[in-house]
Design an enzyme around this catalytic site. Structure first.
Site, PDB file in Angstrom:
ATOM      1  CD  GLN A   1     -19.186  18.273  54.386  1.00  0.00           C
ATOM      2  OE1 GLN A   1     -18.135  18.321  55.003  1.00  0.00           O
ATOM      3  NE2 GLN A   1     -20.314  18.759  54.851  1.00  0.00           N
ATOM      4  CB  THR A   2     -20.567  17.049  47.313  1.00  0.00           C
ATOM      5  OG1 THR A   2     -21.588  16.153  47.769  1.00  0.00           O
ATOM      6  CG2 THR A   2     -19.421  16.242  46.713  1.00  0.00           C
TER       7      THR A   2
ATOM      8  CG  HIS B   1     -24.782  14.814  54.521  1.00  0.00           C
ATOM      9  ND1 HIS B   1     -24.050  15.961  54.247  1.00  0.00           N
ATOM     10  CD2 HIS B   1     -24.407  13.904  53.575  1.00  0.00           C
ATOM     11  CE1 HIS B   1     -23.280  15.758  53.191  1.00  0.00           C
ATOM     12  NE2 HIS B   1     -23.473  14.523  52.768  1.00  0.00           N
TER      13      HIS B   1
END
Length: 310
Positions: A276-277, A282
């Site tokens: 996850q960045t 999302h």
């Protein structure tokens, strides 16, 4: 006939010389609804019976109640007490009217048959809390966030609960909803998703979708909750419903635009270790086409090299 309602109504009309008031028909249908009996059995045990027992008026043995000292009452005393009860009932009705039933109808507007159908279809005909089938126990459409605590009339805020789970929900849910109004408006001033200017594709009250700026494939779409939360595991049930509803629309639109799409990879990255960045939950909806990679076997298992084929 899809329900007992129709034959019950026809039978009532036949027994009433062909004509009956809607309230009479409703009473007849109600006589077959065991879920309502179950509700008032709980009222009897947890409220009425408990009060009368505490005042030493009745006693309970298993599932039966007995009026104490009944055998010592004369017929005249019985009649007088019945009349006194009737007087008290009428006085209370005159004083409070329909307000005495507000616990059963508070802030409610009828849920349309089509919406009820969608909720039960989404739940596959089972209570979304205990899993009991609609064949075993009547299911009700419940507000996830109660109406009197700010919950809205929305498909995202509905769930299918059996009567028992719905009745017990108030007792088991200790969530503090005093800040509910602002809860779903939570934003993070440093979050690019909270502050971004996106061209929304689909939107509902709790989520929206837009094209990924760095797509893996054509029409790669993101669906995010409007509320700032970090990962999938922070989503509420209402938000899950909202995101699921948009995913269906996104899928249908993509297939309508591109007939070469033969499948989808759908998923969330949760936490940095999983890739996850952006620290705002999302969901990726990634269209797949035959031949877009040499060997698609394993799908999302390929996030770790060499684990896709087994």
């Amino acid at each position: 006939m899809s329900h007992i309602y129709q034959p019950v109504m026809i039978k009532k009309l036949l027994l009433s010389e062909g004509k009956a008031h809607k309230s009479e028909i409703a009473q007849e249908i109600l006589s077959f609804d065991s879920s309502q009996v179950e509700y008032y059995e709980k009222v009897t045990n947890n409220m009425v019976g408990r009060v009368l027992r505490s005042h030493d008026i009745v006693e309970k043995e298993k599932n039966h109640y007995t009026l104490k000292n009944y055998k010592n009452l004369s017929p005249k005393e019985i009649e007088e007490i019945i009349q006194l009860c009737e007087t008290k009932i009428q006085e209370y009705l005159k004083k409070r009217g329909m307000a005495i039933w507000e616990h059963r109808r508070r802030n409610r507007k009828p849920i349309s048959g089509s919406v009820r159908y969608q909720v039960l279809k989404r739940a596959y005909g089972r209570c979304e809390l205990c899993g009991v089938s609609k064949e075993e126990k009547a299911l009700e459409v419940d507000h996830i966030v109660p109406k009197n605590l700010g919950g809205e009339d929305s498909i995202n805020n509905y769930q299918a609960l059996c009567f028992t789970c719905n009745a017990n929900k108030r007792d088991t849910d200790n969530t503090d909803f005093r800040e509910l109004e602002g809860y779903y408006n939570t934003k993070d001033t440093t979050c690019i998703f909270c502050n971004g200017n996106f061209q929304k594709i689909f939107e509902n009250n709790l989520a929206f979708s837009f094209l990924d700026r760095y797509p893996v494939t054509n029409f790669h779409t993101l669906i995010i909750p409007k509320r700032h939360c970090s990962t999938f595991f922070d989503l509420t049930q209402a938000e899950l419903n909202a995101i699921y509803g948009l995913a269906q629309k996104v899928k249908e639109q993509i297939i309508a635009k591109d007939s070469s799409v033969g499948g989808f990879n759908i998923g969330f990255n949760a936490e940095e270790a999983a890739g996850q960045t952006v620290n705002h939950c999302h969901m990726h909806v990634i269209p797949r086409r035959k031949g877009d990679v040499e060997n698609p076997i394993g799908g999302i298992r390929n996030v770790i090299a060499g684990k896709g084929q087994y």
